[in-house]
Scaffold this active site. Structure first.
Site, PDB file in Angstrom:
ATOM      1  N   CYS A  51       8.496 -29.332  26.893  1.00  0.00           N
ATOM      2  CA  CYS A  51       8.006 -27.995  27.236  1.00  0.00           C
ATOM      3  C   CYS A  51       7.897 -27.156  25.968  1.00  0.00           C
ATOM      4  O   CYS A  51       8.851 -27.070  25.194  1.00  0.00           O
ATOM      5  CB  CYS A  51       8.961 -27.348  28.225  1.00  0.00           C
ATOM      6  SG  CYS A  51       8.529 -25.646  28.616  1.00  0.00           S
ATOM      7  N   CYS A 109      10.633 -24.160  26.203  1.00  0.00           N
ATOM      8  CA  CYS A 109      12.092 -24.313  26.115  1.00  0.00           C
ATOM      9  C   CYS A 109      12.531 -25.630  25.494  1.00  0.00           C
ATOM     10  O   CYS A 109      13.726 -25.822  25.256  1.00  0.00           O
ATOM     11  CB  CYS A 109      12.712 -24.172  27.499  1.00  0.00           C
ATOM     12  SG  CYS A 109      12.345 -25.563  28.598  1.00  0.00           S
ATOM     13  N   CYS A 134     -10.319 -36.165  32.797  1.00  0.00           N
ATOM     14  CA  CYS A 134     -10.486 -34.778  33.225  1.00  0.00           C
ATOM     15  C   CYS A 134     -10.409 -33.788  32.073  1.00  0.00           C
ATOM     16  O   CYS A 134     -10.710 -32.612  32.252  1.00  0.00           O
ATOM     17  CB  CYS A 134      -9.473 -34.419  34.311  1.00  0.00           C
ATOM     18  SG  CYS A 134      -7.781 -34.258  33.730  1.00  0.00           S
ATOM     19  N   CYS A 169       7.741 -25.966  34.600  1.00  0.00           N
ATOM     20  CA  CYS A 169       8.956 -26.486  33.983  1.00  0.00           C
ATOM     21  C   CYS A 169      10.157 -26.002  34.795  1.00  0.00           C
ATOM     22  O   CYS A 169      10.297 -24.811  35.042  1.00  0.00           O
ATOM     23  CB  CYS A 169       9.061 -25.997  32.544  1.00  0.00           C
ATOM     24  SG  CYS A 169      10.632 -26.381  31.755  1.00  0.00           S
ATOM     25  N   CYS A 178      12.583 -23.531  32.449  1.00  0.00           N
ATOM     26  CA  CYS A 178      12.252 -22.152  32.058  1.00  0.00           C
ATOM     27  C   CYS A 178      11.234 -21.507  32.990  1.00  0.00           C
ATOM     28  O   CYS A 178      10.907 -20.335  32.814  1.00  0.00           O
ATOM     29  CB  CYS A 178      11.755 -22.103  30.613  1.00  0.00           C
ATOM     30  SG  CYS A 178      10.108 -22.780  30.358  1.00  0.00           S
ATOM     31  N   HIS A 203       4.559 -22.149  33.458  1.00  0.00           N
ATOM     32  CA  HIS A 203       3.450 -22.840  34.126  1.00  0.00           C
ATOM     33  C   HIS A 203       2.959 -23.984  33.236  1.00  0.00           C
ATOM     34  O   HIS A 203       2.703 -23.805  32.052  1.00  0.00           O
ATOM     35  CB  HIS A 203       2.311 -21.848  34.371  1.00  0.00           C
ATOM     36  CG  HIS A 203       1.047 -22.495  34.854  1.00  0.00           C
ATOM     37  ND1 HIS A 203       0.858 -22.831  36.182  1.00  0.00           N
ATOM     38  CD2 HIS A 203      -0.072 -22.878  34.196  1.00  0.00           C
ATOM     39  CE1 HIS A 203      -0.348 -23.394  36.309  1.00  0.00           C
ATOM     40  NE2 HIS A 203      -0.933 -23.427  35.120  1.00  0.00           N
ATOM     41  N   HIS A 222      -1.224 -28.529  37.233  1.00  0.00           N
ATOM     42  CA  HIS A 222      -1.231 -28.813  38.667  1.00  0.00           C
ATOM     43  C   HIS A 222      -1.052 -30.310  38.891  1.00  0.00           C
ATOM     44  O   HIS A 222      -1.295 -31.119  37.996  1.00  0.00           O
ATOM     45  CB  HIS A 222      -2.543 -28.353  39.307  1.00  0.00           C
ATOM     46  CG  HIS A 222      -2.689 -26.865  39.324  1.00  0.00           C
ATOM     47  ND1 HIS A 222      -3.241 -26.167  38.266  1.00  0.00           N
ATOM     48  CD2 HIS A 222      -2.327 -25.932  40.253  1.00  0.00           C
ATOM     49  CE1 HIS A 222      -3.225 -24.873  38.558  1.00  0.00           C
ATOM     50  NE2 HIS A 222      -2.690 -24.703  39.746  1.00  0.00           N
ATOM     51  N   ASP A 280      -4.650 -37.857  43.420  1.00  0.00           N
ATOM     52  CA  ASP A 280      -5.698 -38.834  43.115  1.00  0.00           C
ATOM     53  C   ASP A 280      -5.362 -39.643  41.854  1.00  0.00           C
ATOM     54  O   ASP A 280      -6.244 -40.073  41.122  1.00  0.00           O
ATOM     55  CB  ASP A 280      -7.057 -38.143  42.961  1.00  0.00           C
ATOM     56  CG  ASP A 280      -7.033 -37.065  41.863  1.00  0.00           C
ATOM     57  OD1 ASP A 280      -6.011 -36.965  41.142  1.00  0.00           O
ATOM     58  OD2 ASP A 280      -8.020 -36.335  41.735  1.00  0.00           O
ATOM     59  N   ARG A 327      -1.503 -37.390  40.032  1.00  0.00           N
ATOM     60  CA  ARG A 327      -2.036 -37.025  38.718  1.00  0.00           C
ATOM     61  C   ARG A 327      -1.496 -35.652  38.336  1.00  0.00           C
ATOM     62  O   ARG A 327      -1.921 -34.639  38.879  1.00  0.00           O
ATOM     63  CB  ARG A 327      -3.571 -36.997  38.755  1.00  0.00           C
ATOM     64  CG  ARG A 327      -4.213 -36.417  37.494  1.00  0.00           C
ATOM     65  CD  ARG A 327      -5.719 -36.630  37.478  1.00  0.00           C
ATOM     66  NE  ARG A 327      -6.378 -35.992  38.607  1.00  0.00           N
ATOM     67  CZ  ARG A 327      -6.981 -34.789  38.557  1.00  0.00           C
ATOM     68  NH1 ARG A 327      -6.993 -34.101  37.442  1.00  0.00           N
ATOM     69  NH2 ARG A 327      -7.567 -34.289  39.630  1.00  0.00           N
ATOM     70  N   CYS A 376      -1.744 -32.979  35.998  1.00  0.00           N
ATOM     71  CA  CYS A 376      -2.785 -32.522  35.087  1.00  0.00           C
ATOM     72  C   CYS A 376      -2.230 -31.309  34.353  1.00  0.00           C
ATOM     73  O   CYS A 376      -2.087 -30.238  34.935  1.00  0.00           O
ATOM     74  CB  CYS A 376      -4.013 -32.160  35.934  1.00  0.00           C
ATOM     75  SG  CYS A 376      -5.415 -31.625  34.977  1.00  0.00           S
TER      76      CYS A 376
HETATM   77 ZN   LIG Z   1      10.379 -25.083  29.847  1.00  0.00          ZN
END
Ligand SMILES: [Zn+2]
Length: 136
Positions: free
Chosen positions: A52, A55, A70, A101, A104, A107, A110, A114, A122, A124
């Site tokens: 991440c 963090c 993708c 995560c 912390c 974001h 997603h 599939d 997946r 992504c």
């Molecule tokens: Zn984090």
């Protein structure tokens, strides 16, 4: 963002802004998305650990990364159960499952149903939401 998680690391918005690059802040703290094929790692094949960017917690390993086409780094599972948390996301007129995560609350991206075996998932993930640690 709704506060349905209870991440272990809690920082103020100012602290996050100071710590993160503008792009990292936009993605991790404002649930932004980098444009496809523009971020780091989408095409990376090196063996190693993805952490991440907020963090430093371990999120994904290269063994679970696959070429989804993708334009974002894609994995079929997190490095360990509980590394990420999943949340219903109805923004942009779609019903998706947001991945954050667990440590912390940042974001990440997603998860879609599939992906390849063994999970069929997946993950992504925005490349800017992670740092990479090559395997020695
Ligand atoms: Zn984090």
């Amino acid at each position: 963002m709704s506060d349905v998680t209870n991440p272990k690391i809690q920082k103020s918005d100012i602290e996050w802004r100071e710590q993160l690059s503008p792009e990292q802040y936009r993605i991790l703290r404002q649930a932004g998305t980098e444009r496809a094929f523009t971020g780091p790692f989408w095409n990376a094949k090196e063996k190693g650990l993805y952490r991440c960017a907020g963090c430093g917690e371990e999120l994904f390993i290269s063994d679970t990364k696959f070429d989804s086409g993708c334009g974002w780094p894609s994995y079929f599972e997190p490095v360990k159960p509980g590394a990420v948390t999943e949340h219903r996301d109805i923004s942009h007129g779609m019903v998706r499952t947001e991945v954050r995560c667990a440590n912390c609350g940042g974001h990440l991206g997603h998860v879609f149903p599939d992906g390849p075996p063994p999970t069929g998932l997946r993950y992504c993930i925005n490349g800017h939401a992670m740092t990479f640690e090559p395997l020695k």
